[in-house]
Design a protein around this motif. Structure first.
Motif, PDB file in Angstrom:
ATOM      1  N   GLY A  35       0.832  -1.194   0.000  1.00 11.83           N
ATOM      2  CA  GLY A  35       0.000   0.000   0.000  1.00 11.83           C
ATOM      3  C   GLY A  35       0.867   1.243   0.000  1.00 11.83           C
ATOM      4  O   GLY A  35       2.004   1.217   0.466  1.00 11.83           O
ATOM      5  N   ILE A  36       0.298   2.323  -0.514  1.00 11.64           N
ATOM      6  CA  ILE A  36       1.018   3.593  -0.594  1.00 11.64           C
ATOM      7  C   ILE A  36       0.281   4.638   0.240  1.00 11.64           C
ATOM      8  O   ILE A  36      -0.940   4.781   0.129  1.00 11.64           O
ATOM      9  CB  ILE A  36       1.138   4.061  -2.048  1.00 11.64           C
ATOM     10  CG1 ILE A  36       1.941   3.030  -2.853  1.00 11.64           C
ATOM     11  CG2 ILE A  36       1.802   5.432  -2.137  1.00 11.64           C
ATOM     12  CD1 ILE A  36       1.977   3.290  -4.328  1.00 11.64           C
ATOM     13  N   SER A  63      -8.233   3.373   2.377  1.00 15.11           N
ATOM     14  CA  SER A  63      -8.588   3.215   3.779  1.00 15.11           C
ATOM     15  C   SER A  63      -7.698   4.124   4.614  1.00 15.11           C
ATOM     16  O   SER A  63      -6.861   4.842   4.090  1.00 15.11           O
ATOM     17  CB  SER A  63      -8.420   1.754   4.202  1.00 15.11           C
ATOM     18  OG  SER A  63      -9.016   1.537   5.457  1.00 15.11           O
ATOM     19  N   GLY A  64      -7.892   4.062   5.919  1.00 19.98           N
ATOM     20  CA  GLY A  64      -7.096   4.848   6.842  1.00 19.98           C
ATOM     21  C   GLY A  64      -6.824   4.061   8.101  1.00 19.98           C
ATOM     22  O   GLY A  64      -7.552   3.123   8.432  1.00 19.98           O
ATOM     23  N   PHE A  65      -5.759   4.452   8.796  1.00 21.25           N
ATOM     24  CA  PHE A  65      -5.381   3.755  10.019  1.00 21.25           C
ATOM     25  C   PHE A  65      -4.567   4.713  10.864  1.00 21.25           C
ATOM     26  O   PHE A  65      -3.908   5.613  10.341  1.00 21.25           O
ATOM     27  CB  PHE A  65      -4.555   2.504   9.670  1.00 21.25           C
ATOM     28  CG  PHE A  65      -4.519   1.472  10.752  1.00 21.25           C
ATOM     29  CD1 PHE A  65      -5.628   0.704  11.042  1.00 21.25           C
ATOM     30  CD2 PHE A  65      -3.371   1.274  11.485  1.00 21.25           C
ATOM     31  CE1 PHE A  65      -5.602  -0.240  12.047  1.00 21.25           C
ATOM     32  CE2 PHE A  65      -3.326   0.327  12.487  1.00 21.25           C
ATOM     33  CZ  PHE A  65      -4.448  -0.431  12.766  1.00 21.25           C
ATOM     34  N   GLY A  66      -4.578   4.525  12.165  1.00 25.45           N
ATOM     35  CA  GLY A  66      -3.823   5.384  13.072  1.00 25.45           C
ATOM     36  C   GLY A  66      -2.324   5.294  12.816  1.00 25.45           C
ATOM     37  O   GLY A  66      -1.788   4.225  12.596  1.00 25.45           O
ATOM     38  N   ASP A  76       5.214   6.980   0.804  1.00 23.40           N
ATOM     39  CA  ASP A  76       5.904   5.819   1.359  1.00 23.40           C
ATOM     40  C   ASP A  76       5.071   4.560   1.140  1.00 23.40           C
ATOM     41  O   ASP A  76       3.838   4.598   1.129  1.00 23.40           O
ATOM     42  CB  ASP A  76       6.147   5.989   2.866  1.00 23.40           C
ATOM     43  CG  ASP A  76       7.260   6.968   3.174  1.00 23.40           C
ATOM     44  OD1 ASP A  76       7.974   7.401   2.242  1.00 23.40           O
ATOM     45  OD2 ASP A  76       7.410   7.309   4.373  1.00 23.40           O
ATOM     46  N   SER A  77       5.747   3.434   1.005  1.00 25.60           N
ATOM     47  CA  SER A  77       5.076   2.147   0.801  1.00 25.60           C
ATOM     48  C   SER A  77       5.260   1.257   2.024  1.00 25.60           C
ATOM     49  O   SER A  77       6.338   1.224   2.626  1.00 25.60           O
ATOM     50  CB  SER A  77       5.666   1.438  -0.418  1.00 25.60           C
ATOM     51  OG  SER A  77       5.464   2.193  -1.578  1.00 25.60           O
ATOM     52  N   PHE A  78       4.194   0.538   2.352  1.00 28.52           N
ATOM     53  CA  PHE A  78       4.189  -0.385   3.477  1.00 28.52           C
ATOM     54  C   PHE A  78       3.362  -1.609   3.106  1.00 28.52           C
ATOM     55  O   PHE A  78       2.574  -1.580   2.169  1.00 28.52           O
ATOM     56  CB  PHE A  78       3.564   0.261   4.722  1.00 28.52           C
ATOM     57  CG  PHE A  78       4.328   1.441   5.244  1.00 28.52           C
ATOM     58  CD1 PHE A  78       5.325   1.267   6.193  1.00 28.52           C
ATOM     59  CD2 PHE A  78       4.062   2.718   4.794  1.00 28.52           C
ATOM     60  CE1 PHE A  78       6.042   2.351   6.678  1.00 28.52           C
ATOM     61  CE2 PHE A  78       4.768   3.806   5.274  1.00 28.52           C
ATOM     62  CZ  PHE A  78       5.756   3.620   6.211  1.00 28.52           C
ATOM     63  N   ILE A  79       3.512  -2.666   3.872  1.00 27.50           N
ATOM     64  CA  ILE A  79       2.663  -3.842   3.703  1.00 27.50           C
ATOM     65  C   ILE A  79       1.259  -3.502   4.211  1.00 27.50           C
ATOM     66  O   ILE A  79       1.101  -2.846   5.236  1.00 27.50           O
ATOM     67  CB  ILE A  79       3.235  -5.049   4.476  1.00 27.50           C
ATOM     68  CG1 ILE A  79       4.510  -5.555   3.821  1.00 27.50           C
ATOM     69  CG2 ILE A  79       2.213  -6.174   4.587  1.00 27.50           C
ATOM     70  CD1 ILE A  79       4.318  -6.199   2.458  1.00 27.50           C
ATOM     71  N   ARG A  91      -5.639  -3.039   7.073  1.00 27.71           N
ATOM     72  CA  ARG A  91      -4.838  -2.139   7.891  1.00 27.71           C
ATOM     73  C   ARG A  91      -3.436  -2.098   7.303  1.00 27.71           C
ATOM     74  O   ARG A  91      -2.919  -3.095   6.822  1.00 27.71           O
ATOM     75  CB  ARG A  91      -4.832  -2.520   9.362  1.00 27.71           C
ATOM     76  CG  ARG A  91      -4.326  -3.885   9.686  1.00 27.71           C
ATOM     77  CD  ARG A  91      -4.080  -4.102  11.165  1.00 27.71           C
ATOM     78  NE  ARG A  91      -5.304  -4.182  11.940  1.00 27.71           N
ATOM     79  CZ  ARG A  91      -5.373  -4.683  13.152  1.00 27.71           C
ATOM     80  NH1 ARG A  91      -4.300  -5.166  13.722  1.00 27.71           N
ATOM     81  NH2 ARG A  91      -6.486  -4.711  13.810  1.00 27.71           N
ATOM     82  N   ILE A  92      -2.884  -0.927   7.357  1.00 26.20           N
ATOM     83  CA  ILE A  92      -1.524  -0.744   6.879  1.00 26.20           C
ATOM     84  C   ILE A  92      -0.581  -1.086   8.020  1.00 26.20           C
ATOM     85  O   ILE A  92      -0.800  -0.681   9.162  1.00 26.20           O
ATOM     86  CB  ILE A  92      -1.303   0.689   6.338  1.00 26.20           C
ATOM     87  CG1 ILE A  92       0.033   0.787   5.598  1.00 26.20           C
ATOM     88  CG2 ILE A  92      -1.451   1.721   7.434  1.00 26.20           C
ATOM     89  CD1 ILE A  92       0.155   2.022   4.736  1.00 26.20           C
ATOM     90  N   LEU A  93       0.408  -1.888   7.729  1.00 25.56           N
ATOM     91  CA  LEU A  93       1.356  -2.325   8.753  1.00 25.56           C
ATOM     92  C   LEU A  93       2.573  -1.419   8.688  1.00 25.56           C
ATOM     93  O   LEU A  93       3.532  -1.684   7.956  1.00 25.56           O
ATOM     94  CB  LEU A  93       1.730  -3.796   8.539  1.00 25.56           C
ATOM     95  CG  LEU A  93       0.553  -4.775   8.492  1.00 25.56           C
ATOM     96  CD1 LEU A  93       1.055  -6.198   8.269  1.00 25.56           C
ATOM     97  CD2 LEU A  93      -0.305  -4.679   9.735  1.00 25.56           C
TER      98      LEU A  93
END
Length: 149
Positions: A35-36, A63-66, A76-79, A91-93
């Motif tokens: 995810g970006i 989506s969104g996450f805290g 930035d990219s995350f899992i 959820r973005i990790l």
């Protein structure tokens, strides 16, 4: 009942509900993709939230996450972990960053587990004052522990 006892009971009930939700969420089959970060917003009581997007089966999901104490900037990219049957539940990790130097592309349906080439960049989790990893070990972490024995 005093106000202090009521407050303690409400706080306790919130923690129990949170842990019950986490337990059930962790039991649901999930896939993983990249995810970006698209935006960082200020939420309730000045908490910061990360808005992100990811592609699953040729569909774009937002989506969104805290954000918590993690370092994340727009772009930035995350899992991202998401439910197989309902990818909107995701959820973005933020503890699994994808560095620009890592040239990796997720399959159309995502990965069934986080790839090893991403795991080496894992950061410590900061939720629940650093206790999250101790309370909710992922299956992968449990397998690593069992393999070491």
């Amino acid at each position: 009942m005093s106000d202090r006892k009521k407050a303690v009971l409400i706080l306790l009930a919130c923690y129990i509900l949170y842990f019950a939700w986490e337990y059930n969420y962790n039991r649901i089959p999930k896939n993983y993709t990249i995810g970006i970060v698209t935006n960082i917003t200020t939420g309730f009581k000045a908490d910061r939230n990360v808005e992100y997007e990811f592609i699953y089966s040729a569909k774009l999901f937002n989506s969104g996450f805290g954000k918590g104490d993690y370092s994340a900037k727009i772009g930035d990219s995350f899992i991202v972990e998401f439910e197989e049957k309902n990818p909107k539940n995701s959820r973005i990790l933020l503890y699994y960053p994808i560095p620009d130097s890592l040239n990796i592309n997720p399959p159309r349906k995502g990965w069934s587990e986080i790839p090893n080439e991403v795991k080496i960049y894992r950061k410590n989790r900061t939720q629940i004052y650093g206790l999250y990893d101790r309370l909710f070990k992922s299956k992968t972490d449990q397998k690593k522990t069992n393999d070491r024995k």
